[in-house]
Design an enzyme around this catalytic site. Sequence first.
Site, PDB file in Angstrom:
ATOM      1  N   ASP A  93       0.865  -1.216   0.447  1.00 33.02           N
ATOM      2  CA  ASP A  93      -0.262  -0.016  -0.288  1.00 33.02           C
ATOM      3  C   ASP A  93       0.805   0.733   0.211  1.00 33.02           C
ATOM      4  OD1 ASP A  93       0.860   0.246   2.480  1.00 33.02           O
ATOM      5  OD2 ASP A  93      -0.895  -0.365   3.652  1.00 33.02           O
ATOM      6  N   ASP A 147      -2.752   8.316  -1.736  1.00 29.68           N
ATOM      7  CA  ASP A 147      -3.878   8.714  -1.770  1.00 29.68           C
ATOM      8  C   ASP A 147      -4.544   9.977  -0.995  1.00 29.68           C
ATOM      9  OD1 ASP A 147      -4.343   6.669  -0.857  1.00 29.68           O
ATOM     10  OD2 ASP A 147      -6.236   7.386  -1.333  1.00 29.68           O
ATOM     11  N   ASP A 267      -8.785  -7.722   0.248  1.00 30.32           N
ATOM     12  CA  ASP A 267      -7.475  -7.243   1.450  1.00 30.32           C
ATOM     13  C   ASP A 267      -8.272  -7.200   2.600  1.00 30.32           C
ATOM     14  OD1 ASP A 267      -5.361  -5.620   2.417  1.00 30.32           O
ATOM     15  OD2 ASP A 267      -6.774  -4.695   0.689  1.00 30.32           O
ATOM     16  N   CYS A 305     -13.521 -29.055   6.990  1.00 26.18           N
ATOM     17  CA  CYS A 305     -12.368 -27.522   6.731  1.00 26.18           C
ATOM     18  C   CYS A 305     -11.325 -28.398   6.757  1.00 26.18           C
ATOM     19  CB  CYS A 305     -12.202 -26.455   7.897  1.00 26.18           C
ATOM     20  SG  CYS A 305     -10.577 -24.775   6.966  1.00 26.18           S
ATOM     21  N   CYS A 307      -8.105 -26.936   6.236  1.00 22.28           N
ATOM     22  CA  CYS A 307      -6.705 -26.355   6.525  1.00 22.28           C
ATOM     23  C   CYS A 307      -5.954 -27.271   7.602  1.00 22.28           C
ATOM     24  CB  CYS A 307      -6.754 -24.647   7.712  1.00 22.28           C
ATOM     25  SG  CYS A 307      -7.457 -25.272   9.177  1.00 22.28           S
ATOM     26  N   CYS A 310      -7.643 -28.104  11.391  1.00 24.96           N
ATOM     27  CA  CYS A 310      -8.674 -28.825  11.304  1.00 24.96           C
ATOM     28  C   CYS A 310      -8.037 -30.287  11.089  1.00 24.96           C
ATOM     29  CB  CYS A 310      -9.788 -28.265  10.285  1.00 24.96           C
ATOM     30  SG  CYS A 310     -10.274 -26.785  11.293  1.00 24.96           S
ATOM     31  N   HIS A 337      -6.200 -20.807  10.312  1.00 22.01           N
ATOM     32  CA  HIS A 337      -8.166 -21.348   9.754  1.00 22.01           C
ATOM     33  C   HIS A 337      -8.998 -20.371   9.377  1.00 22.01           C
ATOM     34  CE1 HIS A 337     -11.746 -23.201  10.442  1.00 22.01           C
ATOM     35  NE2 HIS A 337     -12.163 -21.928  10.145  1.00 22.01           N
TER      36      HIS A 337
END
Length: 390
Positions: A93, A147, A267, A305, A307, A310, A337
């Site tokens: 950014d 900006d 994001d 899940c 991940c 899990c 997760h």
Amino acid sequence: MKIKYNLLKEEKDTHARLGTIETNYGVFETPMFMPVGTEATVKTLNVEELKDVHAGIILANTYHLWLRPGEDIVDQAGGLHEFMKWDGPILTDSGGFQVFSLAKPKDITEDGVKFKNHLNGDTLFLTPEKSIEIQNKLGSDIAMSFDECPPASASHDYLKQSIERTIRWAKRGKKVHNNPNQALFGIIQGGPYEDLRKYSAIETTKLDFDGYSIGGVANDGENKLDMYKAIEYSTPYMPKDKLRYLMGVGDPIDLIEGTIRGVDIFDCVSPTRLARHGHYLTKYGKFNIKNSKNKDDFSVLDSDCDCYTCKKGYSKAYIRHLIVAQETLGARLLSIHNIRYLIKLTEDIRKAIKEDKMIEFREQFIKDYYGEKGLPYKENLQEMSKDNKN
């Protein structure tokens, strides 16, 4: 090379877009959720864990890396990728959000912005040229124009003046940008006003950036309807052949609603922040692991899940113990997760676009995530959705 966006399909009932981003680190599908690594690290996670949750692009913060370790140190290390050992695309950014969070209105001038170093109180001055210079040295794949990010509650007159200044700053930043492998994005502002969003989008796209972002939708407690309207007022004037980025948005429903309105990438710091406070995301809503009912619950966070947390079988009882005991592993397991949950959500969104079922997907998501009552603004959303193809 610079990144290249390819539009593959527009969903038949909405403005949802399926696409790919070609980068120096491979090709990635959109819509996409991008984890935030403010200080060149996604909090508590290593790069192998980020790969394991299928992260594509990750973010780093120009302002924070400017303060420490400094852009020159990162440059000497070989750029952000080498410094943090991440062999994937990175977006930085511009520091513009810090204008909103740290500077006073009187300190925003045509030259740039004066504000205080949040670490030691020193006076800092950030200009469009300096922001781009820092990002050039950081070596990210996508840099953002500097900006002003005014609060959505600002008056129409102030926002108009702010947009004009942001456009002038964008021209100055583009003029000094000199990293041939780094894309530069312009930022569209305008608060909740249709005429200002249209004006900002048209004037910013005239500058022919490599991609475009919608800013000013996640910094002032905006209600969701205003956020969605800001998107709807912007995307019709954004090029179809370039990437569209909604800045700072990570609530699951917002990823769906943003996609429906033509956004490609998102994001937010929310998945790791929620994790540090003991919250986790599932198909059926957001839950607090510290709830006493989890004390002897030996089931996993989400049986569906995939991940690491899990799949490995870490129980709610164990993770609750870690969070209550303030053990770092608890935040790590929940972060893994939560990030995987949001990335998997975008994978499911892409599938819905392919099948032309985004409206049905949204309705089922609301029913599952919020229960039978749905969202308090659901009727308004349904009314708005009639205009999604207008």
